[in-house]
Enzyme design. Structure first.
Site, PDB file in Angstrom:
ATOM      1  CG  MET A 153      -1.898  -1.202   1.171  1.00 55.78           C
ATOM      2  SD  MET A 153      -3.414  -0.949   2.105  1.00 55.78           S
ATOM      3  CE  MET A 153      -2.787  -0.686   3.758  1.00 55.78           C
ATOM      4  CE1 TYR A 181       4.773   8.610   4.111  1.00 53.82           C
ATOM      5  CE2 TYR A 181       5.325   7.115   5.904  1.00 53.82           C
ATOM      6  CZ  TYR A 181       5.308   8.388   5.368  1.00 53.82           C
ATOM      7  OH  TYR A 181       5.842   9.430   6.075  1.00 53.82           O
ATOM      8  CG  HIS A 206       8.166   0.381   6.184  1.00 51.98           C
ATOM      9  ND1 HIS A 206       8.405  -0.981   6.142  1.00 51.98           N
ATOM     10  CD2 HIS A 206       6.830   0.511   6.405  1.00 51.98           C
ATOM     11  CE1 HIS A 206       7.283  -1.635   6.356  1.00 51.98           C
ATOM     12  NE2 HIS A 206       6.295  -0.762   6.503  1.00 51.98           N
ATOM     13  N   GLY A 229      10.695  -2.737   5.687  1.00 56.24           N
ATOM     14  CA  GLY A 229       9.932  -3.989   5.610  1.00 56.24           C
ATOM     15  C   GLY A 229       9.562  -4.290   4.167  1.00 56.24           C
ATOM     16  CG  HIS A 230       6.725  -1.727   2.231  1.00 53.62           C
ATOM     17  ND1 HIS A 230       6.643  -0.544   2.955  1.00 53.62           N
ATOM     18  CD2 HIS A 230       5.492  -2.280   2.295  1.00 53.62           C
ATOM     19  CE1 HIS A 230       5.418  -0.406   3.422  1.00 53.62           C
ATOM     20  NE2 HIS A 230       4.691  -1.446   3.052  1.00 53.62           N
ATOM     21  CG  ASP A 233       0.642  -7.406   7.627  1.00 55.62           C
ATOM     22  OD1 ASP A 233      -0.187  -6.779   8.269  1.00 55.62           O
ATOM     23  OD2 ASP A 233       1.668  -6.878   7.146  1.00 55.62           O
ATOM     24  CG  LEU A 248      10.636  -1.157  10.076  1.00 59.94           C
ATOM     25  CD1 LEU A 248      11.443  -0.827   8.819  1.00 59.94           C
ATOM     26  CD2 LEU A 248      10.900  -0.123  11.134  1.00 59.94           C
ATOM     27  CB  SER A 249       3.710  -0.383  10.726  1.00 62.56           C
ATOM     28  OG  SER A 249       2.426   0.060  10.322  1.00 62.56           O
TER      29      SER A 249
HETATM   30  P1  AMP Z   1       1.395  -2.886   3.515  1.00 60.61           P
HETATM   31  O1  AMP Z   1       1.934  -1.812   2.629  1.00 60.61           O
HETATM   32  O2  AMP Z   1       1.361  -2.516   4.956  1.00 60.61           O
HETATM   33  O3  AMP Z   1       0.102  -3.482   3.003  1.00 60.61           O
HETATM   34  O4  AMP Z   1       2.444  -4.079   3.461  1.00 60.61           O
HETATM   35  C1  AMP Z   1       2.840  -4.627   2.232  1.00 60.61           C
HETATM   36  C2  AMP Z   1       3.658  -5.874   2.481  1.00 60.61           C
HETATM   37  O5  AMP Z   1       4.793  -5.538   3.262  1.00 60.61           O
HETATM   38  C3  AMP Z   1       2.883  -6.938   3.260  1.00 60.61           C
HETATM   39  O6  AMP Z   1       3.208  -8.217   2.739  1.00 60.61           O
HETATM   40  C4  AMP Z   1       3.410  -6.767   4.650  1.00 60.61           C
HETATM   41  O7  AMP Z   1       3.348  -7.946   5.423  1.00 60.61           O
HETATM   42  C5  AMP Z   1       4.844  -6.378   4.384  1.00 60.61           C
HETATM   43  N1  AMP Z   1       5.389  -5.672   5.547  1.00 60.61           N
HETATM   44  C6  AMP Z   1       4.871  -4.599   6.188  1.00 60.61           C
HETATM   45  N2  AMP Z   1       5.611  -4.262   7.255  1.00 60.61           N
HETATM   46  C7  AMP Z   1       6.624  -5.165   7.312  1.00 60.61           C
HETATM   47  C8  AMP Z   1       7.730  -5.369   8.195  1.00 60.61           C
HETATM   48  N3  AMP Z   1       7.959  -4.575   9.243  1.00 60.61           N
HETATM   49  N4  AMP Z   1       8.547  -6.408   7.946  1.00 60.61           N
HETATM   50  C9  AMP Z   1       8.340  -7.231   6.888  1.00 60.61           C
HETATM   51  N5  AMP Z   1       7.323  -7.080   6.029  1.00 60.61           N
HETATM   52  C10 AMP Z   1       6.477  -6.059   6.225  1.00 60.61           C
END
Ligand code: AMP
Length: 297
Positions: free
Chosen positions: A30, A32, A34, A36-37, A150, A184-185
């Site tokens: 989604m 933004y 970081h 993690g992504h 997640d 990270l989020s």
């Molecule tokens: P999102 O943008 O929050 O929907 O996350 C997109 C993808 O990145 C999803 O598969 C999440 O599980 C993964 N993700 C988000 N935060 C982290 C993190 N801190 N460490 C690893 N993967 C992450």
């Protein structure tokens, strides 16, 4: 790096790659971005010829009153980060490109969506499963990358590709954390300095639960209560759920037995809802953390 905003543009891009026998990895996000992504993107980079990242704040996975409108967006910055990480193309559609007038089809995964985030966010996983299956059909990747941050989402997607015979390999990647343990989020951006401090309670609680299990505690309720107490000891925190669950079915358990246990929680810190989890492998009388293992099931 290419920026693609329509389904047709993606299809053309992918067709060209396929003509050259190139494999394709998809990283759904989604935005933004970081670390993690970016760790998902790096994994995809290692394993595929072409890496496509989708950036789409998917309205169908947000409930009424949730943070869809204020969810942080920064496409320019995301473009730079993705390019620097070796992403070949970003797919960033507008909402009507994904959900045009007359849109009427949804994907619902039963069972594992009844618990944890599925219980506190009705319809959330239906939105996730729907958008991910659309992305799989649009991109038709060989592999797709999901973070264990997640955990339930990764399980839902794995179930969906099996049940619907979708020929995509699901690769999971360990949670990337700040030095103090906070996962990270993109939503961490909402936190005030005091709330940011309180947010470390999520990981502290998970560690506390894991230590209890490792020291031999087998009553899930005792583990749960210790985790709740850790969270509530911090300012501006409120528990959405704290669960000790079977790591496969995600069903809450009462007695911890041999096998893989999921400690999962969702916590309100001020007006921000944060989630985190840890899996613990319980072998008869010894238990160890399993966070480094990248596969939930
Ligand atoms: P999102 O943008 O929050 O929907 O996350 C997109 C993808 O990145 C999803 O598969 C999440 O599980 C993964 N993700 C988000 N935060 C982290 C993190 N801190 N460490 C690893 N993967 C992450």
């Amino acid at each position: 790096m290419q920026l693609l905003s329509t389904v047709n543009a993606v299809r053309q891009y992918v067709a060209a790659a396929r003509r050259q026998q190139q494999s394709i990895g998809l990283v759904p996000t989604m935005g933004y971005l970081h670390e993690g992504h970016l760790s998902l993107a790096r994994k995809a980079r290692e394993q595929n010829d072409i890496v496509i990242m989708s950036i789409f704040v998917n309205p169908t996975q947000f409930g009424p009153g949730e943070d869809l409108e204020r969810y942080p967006r920064a496409l320019e910055r995301d473009r730079e980060l993705a390019a620097a990480t070796g992403v070949d193309a970003i797919f960033a559609p507008a909402v009507p490109e994904m959900y045009p007038d007359g849109y009427a089809t949804y994907v619902r995964v039963e069972g594992i969506t009844e618990y944890l985030c599925g219980a506190s966010r009705p319809g959330h996983f239906e939105g996730v499963a729907t958008v991910v299956s659309k992305l799989f059909n649009i991109v038709q990747p060989d592999r797709a990358y999901f973070g264990l941050k997640d955990y339930q989402q990764a399980q839902v997607i794995k179930r969906m590709v099996i049940d619907l015979n979708i020929p995509v390999e699901i690769v999971t990647v360990p949670t990337v954390r700040e030095a103090d343990g906070l996962a990270l989020s993109s939503r961490n951006k909402y936190l005030t300095p005091v709330q940011r401090q309180s947010a470390t309670a999520l990981y502290q609680a998970l560690k506390k639960g894991a230590v209890l299990i490792r020291s031999g505690e087998r009553r899930a309720e005792i583990v749960r209560e210790a985790m709740v107490a850790e969270i509530l000891s911090r300012p501006e925190t409120r528990v959405d759920y704290v669960a000790v669950s079977d790591a496969q079915t995600l069903k809450p358990i009462t007695t911890i037995n041999k096998g893989k246990v999921l400690l999962a929680l969702a916590v309100w810190v001020g007006n921000t809802r944060l989630i985190d989890n840890l899996t613990v492998e319980v072998a008869d009388n010894v238990a160890h953390h399993d966070e480094e293992q990248a596969t939930p099931g």
